[in-house]
Design an enzyme around this catalytic site. Structure first.
Site, mmCIF file in Angstrom:
data_model
loop_
_atom_site.group_PDB
_atom_site.id
_atom_site.type_symbol
_atom_site.label_atom_id
_atom_site.label_comp_id
_atom_site.label_asym_id
_atom_site.label_seq_id
_atom_site.Cartn_x
_atom_site.Cartn_y
_atom_site.Cartn_z
ATOM 1 N N ILE A 186 1.001 -1.093 0.002
ATOM 2 C CA ILE A 186 -0.048 -0.298 -0.286
ATOM 3 C C ILE A 186 0.571 1.438 -0.211
ATOM 4 O O ILE A 186 0.495 2.190 -0.438
ATOM 5 C CB ILE A 186 -0.649 0.089 1.382
ATOM 6 C CG1 ILE A 186 -2.056 -1.031 1.122
ATOM 7 C CG2 ILE A 186 -1.753 1.608 0.970
ATOM 8 C CD1 ILE A 186 -2.333 -1.414 2.345
ATOM 9 N N LYS A 232 12.886 -0.655 5.952
ATOM 10 C CA LYS A 232 12.998 -1.396 7.045
ATOM 11 C C LYS A 232 13.801 -2.589 5.897
ATOM 12 O O LYS A 232 14.820 -3.172 5.935
ATOM 13 C CB LYS A 232 12.913 -2.302 7.511
ATOM 14 C CG LYS A 232 13.679 -3.154 8.261
ATOM 15 C CD LYS A 232 13.329 -3.619 9.700
ATOM 16 C CE LYS A 232 14.076 -4.407 10.655
ATOM 17 N NZ LYS A 232 13.018 -5.676 11.090
ATOM 18 N N THR A 281 -6.255 -0.273 10.380
ATOM 19 C CA THR A 281 -7.264 -2.069 9.713
ATOM 20 C C THR A 281 -8.534 -2.114 10.408
ATOM 21 O O THR A 281 -8.473 -1.635 11.787
ATOM 22 C CB THR A 281 -6.459 -3.298 9.906
ATOM 23 O OG1 THR A 281 -7.182 -3.845 9.112
ATOM 24 C CG2 THR A 281 -5.920 -3.656 10.916
ATOM 25 N N ASP A 282 -9.253 -2.751 10.146
ATOM 26 C CA ASP A 282 -9.888 -2.921 10.603
ATOM 27 C C ASP A 282 -10.034 -4.317 11.293
ATOM 28 O O ASP A 282 -11.392 -4.431 11.920
ATOM 29 C CB ASP A 282 -11.420 -3.439 9.119
ATOM 30 C CG ASP A 282 -11.607 -4.114 8.240
ATOM 31 O OD1 ASP A 282 -10.099 -4.716 8.753
ATOM 32 O OD2 ASP A 282 -11.736 -4.618 6.841
ATOM 33 N N GLU A 283 -9.264 -4.845 11.662
ATOM 34 C CA GLU A 283 -8.654 -6.107 12.187
ATOM 35 C C GLU A 283 -9.204 -5.387 13.948
ATOM 36 O O GLU A 283 -8.998 -6.750 14.035
ATOM 37 C CB GLU A 283 -8.035 -6.887 11.544
ATOM 38 C CG GLU A 283 -8.145 -7.478 10.854
ATOM 39 C CD GLU A 283 -7.414 -8.396 9.779
ATOM 40 O OE1 GLU A 283 -6.895 -8.985 10.769
ATOM 41 O OE2 GLU A 283 -6.965 -8.284 8.503
ATOM 42 N N TYR A 317 -1.072 -9.843 15.526
ATOM 43 C CA TYR A 317 -1.517 -9.001 14.191
ATOM 44 C C TYR A 317 -2.442 -7.931 14.587
ATOM 45 O O TYR A 317 -2.064 -6.500 14.628
ATOM 46 C CB TYR A 317 -1.580 -9.723 13.295
ATOM 47 C CG TYR A 317 -1.368 -8.826 11.661
ATOM 48 C CD1 TYR A 317 -0.596 -7.549 11.390
ATOM 49 C CD2 TYR A 317 -3.215 -7.954 11.232
ATOM 50 C CE1 TYR A 317 -1.018 -6.555 10.479
ATOM 51 C CE2 TYR A 317 -3.378 -7.199 10.365
ATOM 52 C CZ TYR A 317 -2.652 -5.990 10.084
ATOM 53 O OH TYR A 317 -2.782 -4.486 8.979
ATOM 54 N N SER A 318 -3.599 -7.950 14.513
ATOM 55 C CA SER A 318 -4.589 -6.861 14.834
ATOM 56 C C SER A 318 -4.581 -6.731 16.112
ATOM 57 O O SER A 318 -4.930 -5.325 16.576
ATOM 58 C CB SER A 318 -5.685 -7.314 14.684
ATOM 59 O OG SER A 318 -6.356 -8.748 14.394
ATOM 60 N N LYS A 355 -2.041 -3.808 15.960
ATOM 61 C CA LYS A 355 -2.411 -2.635 15.484
ATOM 62 C C LYS A 355 -3.243 -1.644 16.078
ATOM 63 O O LYS A 355 -3.544 -0.365 16.128
ATOM 64 C CB LYS A 355 -3.439 -3.233 14.022
ATOM 65 C CG LYS A 355 -1.965 -3.955 12.906
ATOM 66 C CD LYS A 355 -1.289 -2.643 12.450
ATOM 67 C CE LYS A 355 -1.704 -1.142 11.978
ATOM 68 N NZ LYS A 355 -0.826 -0.645 11.039
ATOM 69 N N ASN A 391 -9.441 -5.140 3.522
ATOM 70 C CA ASN A 391 -8.880 -5.726 2.947
ATOM 71 C C ASN A 391 -8.825 -4.873 1.577
ATOM 72 O O ASN A 391 -9.617 -4.590 0.839
ATOM 73 C CB ASN A 391 -9.248 -7.145 2.415
ATOM 74 C CG ASN A 391 -8.957 -8.038 3.603
ATOM 75 O OD1 ASN A 391 -9.659 -7.567 4.603
ATOM 76 N ND2 ASN A 391 -8.224 -9.680 3.414
ATOM 77 N N LEU A 431 -4.293 -13.265 -0.222
ATOM 78 C CA LEU A 431 -4.792 -13.964 -0.835
ATOM 79 C C LEU A 431 -5.817 -13.858 -2.321
ATOM 80 O O LEU A 431 -5.284 -14.780 -2.808
ATOM 81 C CB LEU A 431 -7.037 -13.915 0.041
ATOM 82 C CG LEU A 431 -7.551 -14.831 -1.107
ATOM 83 C CD1 LEU A 431 -7.974 -16.073 -0.532
ATOM 84 C CD2 LEU A 431 -9.171 -14.151 -0.351
ATOM 85 N N ARG A 488 -7.521 -21.363 9.899
ATOM 86 C CA ARG A 488 -6.493 -20.583 10.288
ATOM 87 C C ARG A 488 -7.459 -20.660 11.550
ATOM 88 O O ARG A 488 -8.205 -20.596 11.802
ATOM 89 C CB ARG A 488 -6.827 -18.710 9.776
ATOM 90 C CG ARG A 488 -6.045 -18.305 10.541
ATOM 91 C CD ARG A 488 -6.142 -16.343 9.782
ATOM 92 N NE ARG A 488 -5.201 -16.448 8.536
ATOM 93 C CZ ARG A 488 -5.923 -15.176 7.642
ATOM 94 N NH1 ARG A 488 -6.754 -14.631 8.095
ATOM 95 N NH2 ARG A 488 -4.488 -15.536 7.194
#
Ligand code: NAD
Ligand code: TDX
Length: 343
Positions: free
Chosen positions: A12, A34, A125-127, A153-154, A157, A182, A193, A276
């Protein structure tokens, strides 16, 4: 205006740099990255030789390095894309996620306070909201929904979001946060995905769908996400969170079938694999705030976006091959060395 864009060699971030440099000729961009496994300088070819663009290799979690950078440069704003971004990797080990996503954001926020109350935008993120049930199609997350992240991860964030907002309250730092669904489009690393399924379909390999394939994601074409960030950067209110989405809800199985149809491949390639861990069922965002307060709207629908995305991957098979073969790592090195020689 001089903008620091972190994580600009990723999916992104690189799309954002190209997008904003096409639109705002006055902007000077310093891209800091990085170059983890997800960083690819070939995604920045279009702007690499532009005199208003500069690349700096470095880690946002390295406070000594960030201090030295802010000492040397005067930034008007920072847009923080830099993060470990893949849920499956965070399930294997969360430490890199904590370091880059939480500590790294904290280091940048401290620098923004120390070097003159610099405008800071956090790309989230929406997550962070967790998931919704598949049955209640009427529900969607708004900016005031509680944060209930499911994965390491979420969670990292969500931690970064809370830290960012605390700098507004404590230091009056002019921060904003965007929480987006996403993304899909050009230059996405083929672990996610859509690009993963494109690669598999092109190679006539099995397409691994987790669980029953019915999990739903809220998709947005990457350039629409970029335009939303631009809108917030220039018009957003300090201390505010904005959901960003295009209201394109699709189940994973629908997404994969669309790819197979567009590429003329057989649905028999779909293989259901182990689910998952902690797999979020459904994401859906209420985006009325950014639409009504800032006048932003997405412009690309799912079919058009998928068409552009698939065309891009088909036209850039060499990019895909460089990524899957690992050649892009040497290419990164070559681009850095060439630039160093020219200085
Ligand atoms: P990506 O994995 O493609 O890119 C991340 C980039 O950050 C890479 O270039 C990597 O080298 C760099 N990076 C990682 N750790 C760093 C560190 N410590 N210091 C400097 N650079 C570092 O990710 P993406 O999909 O482009 O996501 C960008 C941002 O947008 C992330 O913050 C992610 O959480 C958020 N986001 C992504 C999506 C999505 O669908 N991909 C949706 C909503 C929000
Ligand atoms: O091989 C796969 N098979 C499969 O069924 C992969 C890689 C994914 N999936 C499923 C899991 C998810 O339900 O597809 C869906 C999308 O998976 P990812 O592409 O890994 O994305 P997701 O987990 O939804 O998270 C993404 O969107 C929000 C990004 O990776 C995050 O960075 C962003 O914050």
């Amino acid at each position: 205006m001089k903008l620091l864009v972190t994580g600009g060699a990723g999916f992104i971030g690189s799309n954002f740099i190209k997008y904003i440099m096409r639109r705002r000729g006055d902007l000077e961009i310093v891209c800091l990255d990085k170059l983890t496994y997800a960083g690819d300088l070939a995604s920045l070819y279009e702007v690499w030789d532009n005199s208003k663009f500069r690349f700096v290799k470095g880690d946002i979690a390295d406070s000594g390095f960030i201090d030295a950078l802010f000492e040397k440069e005067t930034f008007d704003a920072v847009v923080n894309f830099a993060a470990e971004s893949h849920v499956d990797r965070s399930i294997e080990s969360s430490l890199d996620f904590l370091r880059s996503n939480v500590l790294g954001t904290g280091v940048l926020l401290d620098a923004c306070v120390k070097y003159g109350n610099i405008r800071f935008h956090q790309v989230s993120t929406d997550e962070v909201y967790g998931d919704l049930s598949l049955e209640r199609k009427d529900l969607a997350f708004c900016e005031t929904s509680p944060l209930r992240p499911s994965s390491p991860y979420s969670s990292s964030k969500a931690g970064a979001d809370l830290l960012t907002l605390s700098y507004y309250r404590t230091h009056c730092l002019p921060v904003t946060i965007s929480r987006c669904g996403n993304n899909f489009g050009a230059n996405q690393f083929p672990e996610k995905l859509i690009p993963l399924m494109i690669v598999k379909a092109l190679n006539n390999e099995n397409l691994p769908l987790y669980g029953n394939g019915l999990n739903v994601r809220d998709w947005i074409y990457v350039e629409d996400h970029c335009s939303a960030i631009e809108t917030i950067l220039y018009g957003g209110r300090a201390g505010e969170v904005y959901n960003v989405g295009a209201n394109i809800e699709r189940s994973n199985i629908d997404v994969v079938k669309t790819i197979l149809t567009m590429l003329g491949r057989d649905e028999k390639l779909i293989t259901y694999v182990k689910d998952r861990k902690g797999h979020d069922l459904r994401y859906a965002l209420d985006t009325s705030k950014i639409r009504s307060k800032l006048g932003w709207t997405p412009t690309v629908g799912f079919e058009d976006g998928m068409d552009m995305t698939l065309r891009w991957y088909l036209d850039n098979v060499s990019w895909l091959n460089d990524i899957t073969s690992g050649e892009y790592v040497e290419n990164n090195e070559r681009m850095l060395q060439k630039t160093a020689r020219l200085k």
